[in-house]
Design a protein around this motif. Sequence first.
Motif, PDB file in Angstrom:
ATOM      1  N   PRO A 240       0.797  -1.492   0.167  1.00 46.58           N
ATOM      2  CA  PRO A 240       0.056   0.097   0.099  1.00 46.58           C
ATOM      3  C   PRO A 240       0.635   1.224  -0.041  1.00 46.58           C
ATOM      4  O   PRO A 240       0.419   2.133  -0.673  1.00 46.58           O
ATOM      5  N   LEU A 241       2.147   1.363   0.658  1.00 41.80           N
ATOM      6  CA  LEU A 241       2.782   2.349   0.931  1.00 41.80           C
ATOM      7  C   LEU A 241       3.427   2.625  -0.828  1.00 41.80           C
ATOM      8  O   LEU A 241       3.639   3.721  -1.264  1.00 41.80           O
ATOM      9  N   ALA A 242       4.058   1.735  -1.207  1.00 45.10           N
ATOM     10  CA  ALA A 242       4.669   1.611  -2.650  1.00 45.10           C
ATOM     11  C   ALA A 242       3.552   2.182  -3.585  1.00 45.10           C
ATOM     12  O   ALA A 242       4.025   2.938  -4.309  1.00 45.10           O
ATOM     13  N   GLN A 243       2.485   1.576  -3.597  1.00 45.44           N
ATOM     14  CA  GLN A 243       1.484   2.143  -4.362  1.00 45.44           C
ATOM     15  C   GLN A 243       1.215   3.740  -4.504  1.00 45.44           C
ATOM     16  O   GLN A 243       1.046   4.510  -5.232  1.00 45.44           O
ATOM     17  N   ARG A 244       1.182   4.401  -3.130  1.00 43.11           N
ATOM     18  CA  ARG A 244       0.882   5.688  -2.858  1.00 43.11           C
ATOM     19  C   ARG A 244       2.132   6.387  -3.521  1.00 43.11           C
ATOM     20  O   ARG A 244       1.605   7.866  -3.762  1.00 43.11           O
ATOM     21  N   ILE A 245       3.337   6.059  -3.362  1.00 40.76           N
ATOM     22  CA  ILE A 245       4.087   7.025  -3.803  1.00 40.76           C
ATOM     23  C   ILE A 245       5.080   6.467  -4.940  1.00 40.76           C
ATOM     24  O   ILE A 245       5.997   6.950  -5.407  1.00 40.76           O
ATOM     25  N   ALA A 246       4.313   5.611  -5.889  1.00 37.69           N
ATOM     26  CA  ALA A 246       4.784   5.118  -7.116  1.00 37.69           C
ATOM     27  C   ALA A 246       5.234   6.242  -8.044  1.00 37.69           C
ATOM     28  O   ALA A 246       4.074   6.802  -8.253  1.00 37.69           O
ATOM     29  N   THR A 247       6.197   6.429  -8.919  1.00 34.62           N
ATOM     30  CA  THR A 247       6.388   7.235  -9.570  1.00 34.62           C
ATOM     31  C   THR A 247       7.175   6.852 -10.865  1.00 34.62           C
ATOM     32  O   THR A 247       8.249   6.065 -10.688  1.00 34.62           O
ATOM     33  N   ASP A 248       6.992   7.237 -12.328  1.00 35.51           N
ATOM     34  CA  ASP A 248       7.791   6.531 -13.250  1.00 35.51           C
ATOM     35  C   ASP A 248       9.186   7.267 -13.416  1.00 35.51           C
ATOM     36  O   ASP A 248       8.907   8.405 -13.822  1.00 35.51           O
ATOM     37  N   PHE A 249      10.315   6.549 -13.264  1.00 35.70           N
ATOM     38  CA  PHE A 249      11.325   7.303 -13.520  1.00 35.70           C
ATOM     39  C   PHE A 249      12.045   6.534 -14.760  1.00 35.70           C
ATOM     40  O   PHE A 249      13.406   6.586 -14.741  1.00 35.70           O
ATOM     41  N   THR A 250      11.548   6.041 -15.578  1.00 32.17           N
ATOM     42  CA  THR A 250      12.178   5.164 -16.838  1.00 32.17           C
ATOM     43  C   THR A 250      12.409   6.220 -17.916  1.00 32.17           C
ATOM     44  O   THR A 250      13.186   5.781 -18.660  1.00 32.17           O
ATOM     45  N   THR A 251      11.945   7.505 -17.920  1.00 34.30           N
ATOM     46  CA  THR A 251      12.229   8.181 -19.035  1.00 34.30           C
ATOM     47  C   THR A 251      13.343   9.088 -18.849  1.00 34.30           C
ATOM     48  O   THR A 251      14.071   8.879 -17.632  1.00 34.30           O
ATOM     49  N   ASP A 252      13.950  10.073 -19.630  1.00 37.83           N
ATOM     50  CA  ASP A 252      15.086  10.777 -19.671  1.00 37.83           C
ATOM     51  C   ASP A 252      14.949  11.688 -18.245  1.00 37.83           C
ATOM     52  O   ASP A 252      13.727  12.136 -18.199  1.00 37.83           O
ATOM     53  N   PRO A 253      15.684  11.768 -17.375  1.00 41.15           N
ATOM     54  CA  PRO A 253      15.638  12.680 -16.131  1.00 41.15           C
ATOM     55  C   PRO A 253      15.177  14.193 -16.398  1.00 41.15           C
ATOM     56  O   PRO A 253      14.390  14.582 -15.798  1.00 41.15           O
ATOM     57  N   ARG A 254      15.498  14.785 -17.732  1.00 38.40           N
ATOM     58  CA  ARG A 254      15.228  15.960 -18.074  1.00 38.40           C
ATOM     59  C   ARG A 254      13.620  16.197 -18.335  1.00 38.40           C
ATOM     60  O   ARG A 254      12.972  17.186 -18.335  1.00 38.40           O
ATOM     61  N   PHE A 255      13.093  14.977 -18.243  1.00 39.13           N
ATOM     62  CA  PHE A 255      11.399  14.998 -18.541  1.00 39.13           C
ATOM     63  C   PHE A 255      10.786  14.678 -17.161  1.00 39.13           C
ATOM     64  O   PHE A 255       9.626  14.302 -17.459  1.00 39.13           O
ATOM     65  N   ASP A 256      11.518  14.366 -16.086  1.00 40.82           N
ATOM     66  CA  ASP A 256      10.702  14.024 -14.865  1.00 40.82           C
ATOM     67  C   ASP A 256       9.742  15.201 -14.593  1.00 40.82           C
ATOM     68  O   ASP A 256      10.003  16.391 -15.006  1.00 40.82           O
ATOM     69  N   ASN A 257       8.844  14.796 -14.033  1.00 41.81           N
ATOM     70  CA  ASN A 257       7.690  15.540 -13.614  1.00 41.81           C
ATOM     71  C   ASN A 257       7.714  16.291 -12.401  1.00 41.81           C
ATOM     72  O   ASN A 257       7.546  15.409 -11.068  1.00 41.81           O
ATOM     73  N   PRO A 258       7.921  17.343 -12.103  1.00 42.27           N
ATOM     74  CA  PRO A 258       8.302  18.002 -10.704  1.00 42.27           C
ATOM     75  C   PRO A 258       7.085  18.153  -9.879  1.00 42.27           C
ATOM     76  O   PRO A 258       7.185  18.396  -8.559  1.00 42.27           O
ATOM     77  N   ARG A 259       5.728  17.878 -10.365  1.00 45.92           N
ATOM     78  CA  ARG A 259       4.504  17.732  -9.825  1.00 45.92           C
ATOM     79  C   ARG A 259       4.296  16.362  -9.322  1.00 45.92           C
ATOM     80  O   ARG A 259       3.391  16.516  -8.490  1.00 45.92           O
ATOM     81  N   ALA A 260       4.924  15.383  -9.502  1.00 44.76           N
ATOM     82  CA  ALA A 260       4.802  14.113  -9.065  1.00 44.76           C
ATOM     83  C   ALA A 260       4.922  14.023  -7.575  1.00 44.76           C
ATOM     84  O   ALA A 260       5.660  14.998  -6.938  1.00 44.76           O
ATOM     85  N   VAL A 261       4.307  13.011  -7.074  1.00 43.04           N
ATOM     86  CA  VAL A 261       4.261  12.806  -5.610  1.00 43.04           C
ATOM     87  C   VAL A 261       5.914  12.399  -5.073  1.00 43.04           C
ATOM     88  O   VAL A 261       6.396  12.723  -3.978  1.00 43.04           O
ATOM     89  N   GLN A 262       6.683  11.788  -6.234  1.00 41.64           N
ATOM     90  CA  GLN A 262       8.120  11.705  -5.765  1.00 41.64           C
ATOM     91  C   GLN A 262       9.105  12.266  -6.964  1.00 41.64           C
ATOM     92  O   GLN A 262       8.556  12.308  -8.348  1.00 41.64           O
ATOM     93  N   ILE A 263       9.911  13.084  -6.592  1.00 43.68           N
ATOM     94  CA  ILE A 263      10.790  13.610  -7.477  1.00 43.68           C
ATOM     95  C   ILE A 263      12.407  13.316  -7.209  1.00 43.68           C
ATOM     96  O   ILE A 263      12.750  12.796  -6.248  1.00 43.68           O
TER      97      ILE A 263
END
Length: 449
Positions: A306-329
Amino acid sequence: MSTTGSKGPVHVSAARRRTVIDALRRGAVPESGLDLLATGLDRFEAALDAELDAVASGGAVFKAVRGEYGSGKTFFTRWLGERAKRRNFAVAEIQISENETPLHKLETVYRRLTERLTTSSFPPSALRPVIDAWFYALEEDALAAGASEDELPNEVEKLLVARLAEVSRHAPSFATALRGYRTALADTDEATAAAVMAWLGGQPHVAASARRAAGVRGDLDHFGALGFLQGLLTVLRDSGHTGLIVVLDEVETLQRVRSDARDKALNALRQLIDEVHSGRFPGLYLVITGTPAFYDGQQGVQRLAPLAQRIATDFTTDPRFDNPRAVQIRLPGFNQDSLVGLGVTIRDLYAQAATAPERIKTVVDDEYVADLARAVGGALGGKVGVAPRLFLKKLVGDVLDRVDQFDDFDPRKHYRLTVASSELTDVERNLAATTTGGPASADDIDVDL
């Protein structure tokens, strides 16, 4: 703390400059003045400012920050805290550790929060000034509503009850203790007032006589801590503060504790996140920091689905396309160019207060800064990402200080980088071992079968 180059000369006060330089000389992250060093963090500014605005409007935000050792997690959270203080937030930074602050004991986390509570006007612990300001605000509101001096105590009591009505449902002893504190002040009983304030801050072993005088009993427990946090947020809001940032730093230490304690801590973190998202803590911005291994490994977040689901974020893309609004940065950390850029920024900042600024810039030119950065990275097994702390410590303490004090000192002639084991952290020491014949990883160890 990812940087892209020197920010150029920024003229600052002597006090701010001294605070930054002194901390770097010790190999520490400065407590303030971080905006002077925060080149490259502009990619996060818009998203973070929007989240701070949401919290200021009565919302609540949870943010997870991930990065390898040396990527600047502590720097990032202190930079965020400074940014928030300019918006009149209160800030508390808590180091999670098995012995001092176990995450599964929320009463201890709350106690550390009140001990580390700071505002733009007051250093830690700002708990008592905040509560005093709250009572002053209640008196001002009562007088503005037409209360006379004789009526003031009763009117303040009515406002106290009204403002803490929701808190009293979950932690009635918080409001009771506030009344006891105010009564002790009115009776000029400073000893009792201080003891009650300690109890409000979650301190254990408060004198029984003070607790009886305030009408409370026992010590704060795990479940009461959440109610006390709710009460503190109410007090902060009513005393003129925009909100509260709470940083739980180094949560990756949970991976090294006993499995039962780790499971309790992960569940406590899940509970905190759920409470934030449920709206129970208006005005709270909760931040945790950890390594990728903590977020992705089976001894960390992934251990509790349940904890993993709450903060799961996709980091498979190039870091320059990371989403600063995501729950995990993700903090990408340093490379050789960004490390040199930071060094040049520090050199220019140092030169502003030097006896001979031009000599500093001439002797410690950009090329020398780059050479020193490469040397420090080499001493740490070529791991530039973990080099910033040691690099800045050497640059300030071993090079710039000597150039400033000795007219004939030339670091190219008179200085040779040495890295003693005693000045390294455990991670840095392990990396340094790879340059002296030690195994770089478990895969490099020969096992005779």
